[in-house]
Write a protein that holds these residues in place. Structure first.
Motif, PDB file in Angstrom:
ATOM      1  N   PRO A 175      27.082  37.218  28.007  1.00 38.39           N
ATOM      2  CA  PRO A 175      27.080  36.640  26.650  1.00 38.39           C
ATOM      3  C   PRO A 175      28.343  36.935  25.867  1.00 38.39           C
ATOM      4  CG  PRO A 175      25.659  38.583  26.746  1.00 38.39           C
ATOM      5  CD  PRO A 175      26.092  38.297  28.157  1.00 38.39           C
ATOM      6  N   ILE A 176      29.136  37.923  26.325  1.00 33.63           N
ATOM      7  CA  ILE A 176      30.374  38.267  25.631  1.00 33.63           C
ATOM      8  C   ILE A 176      31.491  38.333  26.659  1.00 33.63           C
ATOM      9  CG2 ILE A 176      29.262  39.505  23.734  1.00 33.63           C
ATOM     10  CD1 ILE A 176      29.740  42.098  25.175  1.00 33.63           C
ATOM     11  N   PRO A 177      32.744  38.236  26.256  1.00 32.95           N
ATOM     12  CA  PRO A 177      33.861  38.311  27.213  1.00 32.95           C
ATOM     13  C   PRO A 177      33.889  39.652  27.934  1.00 32.95           C
ATOM     14  CG  PRO A 177      34.611  37.441  25.110  1.00 32.95           C
ATOM     15  CD  PRO A 177      33.208  37.935  24.896  1.00 32.95           C
ATOM     16  N   LEU A 227      35.309  42.781  26.232  1.00 31.30           N
ATOM     17  CA  LEU A 227      34.511  43.361  25.166  1.00 31.30           C
ATOM     18  C   LEU A 227      33.186  43.941  25.664  1.00 31.30           C
ATOM     19  CD1 LEU A 227      34.991  40.661  22.379  1.00 31.30           C
ATOM     20  CD2 LEU A 227      36.190  42.841  22.623  1.00 31.30           C
ATOM     21  N   ASN A 228      32.914  43.760  26.957  1.00 34.94           N
ATOM     22  CA  ASN A 228      31.653  44.223  27.536  1.00 34.94           C
ATOM     23  C   ASN A 228      31.834  45.653  28.047  1.00 34.94           C
ATOM     24  OD1 ASN A 228      29.228  44.570  28.831  1.00 34.94           O
ATOM     25  ND2 ASN A 228      29.256  42.559  29.829  1.00 34.94           N
ATOM     26  N   HIS A 259      30.415  46.198  31.664  1.00 35.26           N
ATOM     27  CA  HIS A 259      31.268  45.656  32.725  1.00 35.26           C
ATOM     28  C   HIS A 259      32.525  46.509  32.911  1.00 35.26           C
ATOM     29  CE1 HIS A 259      32.951  42.579  35.352  1.00 35.26           C
ATOM     30  NE2 HIS A 259      34.089  42.684  34.672  1.00 35.26           N
ATOM     31  N   LYS A 260      33.042  47.070  31.850  1.00 31.80           N
ATOM     32  CA  LYS A 260      34.261  47.867  31.942  1.00 31.80           C
ATOM     33  C   LYS A 260      34.022  49.208  32.626  1.00 31.80           C
ATOM     34  CE  LYS A 260      37.017  47.841  28.361  1.00 31.80           C
ATOM     35  NZ  LYS A 260      37.499  47.924  26.957  1.00 31.80           N
ATOM     36  N   LYS A 261      32.757  49.643  32.705  1.00 31.33           N
ATOM     37  CA  LYS A 261      32.453  50.884  33.410  1.00 31.33           C
ATOM     38  C   LYS A 261      32.523  50.716  34.925  1.00 31.33           C
ATOM     39  CE  LYS A 261      29.475  52.933  29.873  1.00 31.33           C
ATOM     40  NZ  LYS A 261      28.098  53.402  29.546  1.00 31.33           N
ATOM     41  N   LYS A 262      32.391  49.482  35.403  1.00 31.23           N
ATOM     42  CA  LYS A 262      32.448  49.242  36.846  1.00 31.23           C
ATOM     43  C   LYS A 262      33.890  49.324  37.324  1.00 31.23           C
ATOM     44  CE  LYS A 262      28.398  46.211  36.868  1.00 31.23           C
ATOM     45  NZ  LYS A 262      27.876  44.870  37.256  1.00 31.23           N
ATOM     46  N   LYS A 263      34.070  49.942  38.468  1.00 35.55           N
ATOM     47  CA  LYS A 263      35.400  50.107  39.034  1.00 35.55           C
ATOM     48  C   LYS A 263      35.479  49.292  40.326  1.00 35.55           C
ATOM     49  CE  LYS A 263      35.812  54.804  37.186  1.00 35.55           C
ATOM     50  NZ  LYS A 263      36.634  54.371  36.046  1.00 35.55           N
ATOM     51  N   PHE A 264      36.404  48.349  40.342  1.00 35.76           N
ATOM     52  CA  PHE A 264      36.593  47.491  41.506  1.00 35.76           C
ATOM     53  C   PHE A 264      37.850  47.893  42.273  1.00 35.76           C
ATOM     54  CE2 PHE A 264      34.397  44.939  38.260  1.00 35.76           C
ATOM     55  CZ  PHE A 264      33.211  44.711  38.931  1.00 35.76           C
TER      56      PHE A 264
END
Length: 249
Positions: free
Chosen positions: A186-188, A191-192, A195-200
């Motif tokens: 629902p948000i970019p 700004l999430n 999502h930013k906690k995930k490490k790819f």
């Protein structure tokens, strides 16, 4: 007296509704000739002829639980003749409808063989021709592969993607590769917080553990192959006639 009067009134209503007349085709009640129903045309129910009805059935009515057991002609036999498993080349030449029918035929055969296997264990006796179960499972696995190939080909033709949902291959923080499926948020993404906690990605010091994990998997596969080779040699020494027969084939 009141009961008798009520019964008489009921009889008069019934005699008013029912008339004794000559037998007419399609108007006899309860199979009695001359007894007709005095009903209005709007209350008549339209009945379809019997020859226009279709009956739905999935199997023969005279066969039930017998399909979970082997053919009576094979009872007591030590070996049962059976064909080879369906290979992928043969299944690719069949239509999707034929594959659907063949799947259910193999499913019924698998249920029958599993019942036979359990009964053999209960009686502490060897199962006749146990390789039939392996052939059926291999055939069902090949059918699944062929169906998946057709689904992937159709998806590539329609959408250009191999997977059902679009995505890409990514790495986690331990260096493991997995398929990441794109999802709507629902948000970019920037700004999430979730999502930013995930490490790819993974750090350079993880390369050493990736190599150790690869060595472990290769060592496990080599150990499994050695055990299979040893078991085959033991069986060949125990049953030399079967070894000669398998080599001749």
């Amino acid at each position: 007296m009141a009961g008798a009067a009520a019964m008489a009134a009921l009889c008069r209503r019934l005699t008013g509704a029912l008339r004794l007349s000559g037998a007419r085709p399609g108007s006899t009640a309860a199979g009695l000739p001359g007894l007709t129903l005095n009903l209005f045309h709007k209350n008549l129910v339209k009945v379809e002829p019997l020859h226009q009805l279709k009956f739905l059935h999935t199997t023969l009515s005279r066969r039930g639980l017998e399909e979970f057991f082997d053919d009576p002609r094979n009872w007591g036999e030590k070996t049962v003749k059976s064909g080879d498993a369906w290979n992928i080349k043969q299944l690719r030449g069949k239509s999707s409808e034929d594959l659907h029918k063949l799947w259910y035929v193999l499913l019924k055969e698998k249920n029958m063989l599993l019942t036979l296997e359990q009964e053999s264990k209960r009686q502490l006796r060897p199962m006749p021709s146990p390789e039939r179960l392996e052939k059926v499972e291999k055939s069902m696995k090949n059918i699944d592969l062929v169906v998946r190939e057709r689904e992937i080909a159709l998806r590539l033709l329609q959408t250009g993607h191999e997977k059902p949902a679009p995505g890409e291959w990514r790495h986690d923080f331990l260096g493991r590769t997995y398929w990441y499926t794109y999802k709507e948020w629902p948000i970019p993404w920037y700004l999430n917080k979730k999502h930013k906690k995930k490490k790819f990605y993974y750090l350079p010091h993880v390369n050493h553990f990736i190599r150790l994990r690869l060595e472990k998997s290769l060592r496990r596969r080599a150990r499994r192959q050695n055990l299979e080779r040893t078991r085959r040699k033991v069986l060949e020494r125990k049953f030399p006639h079967l070894a000669i027969k398998s080599q001749s084939q």
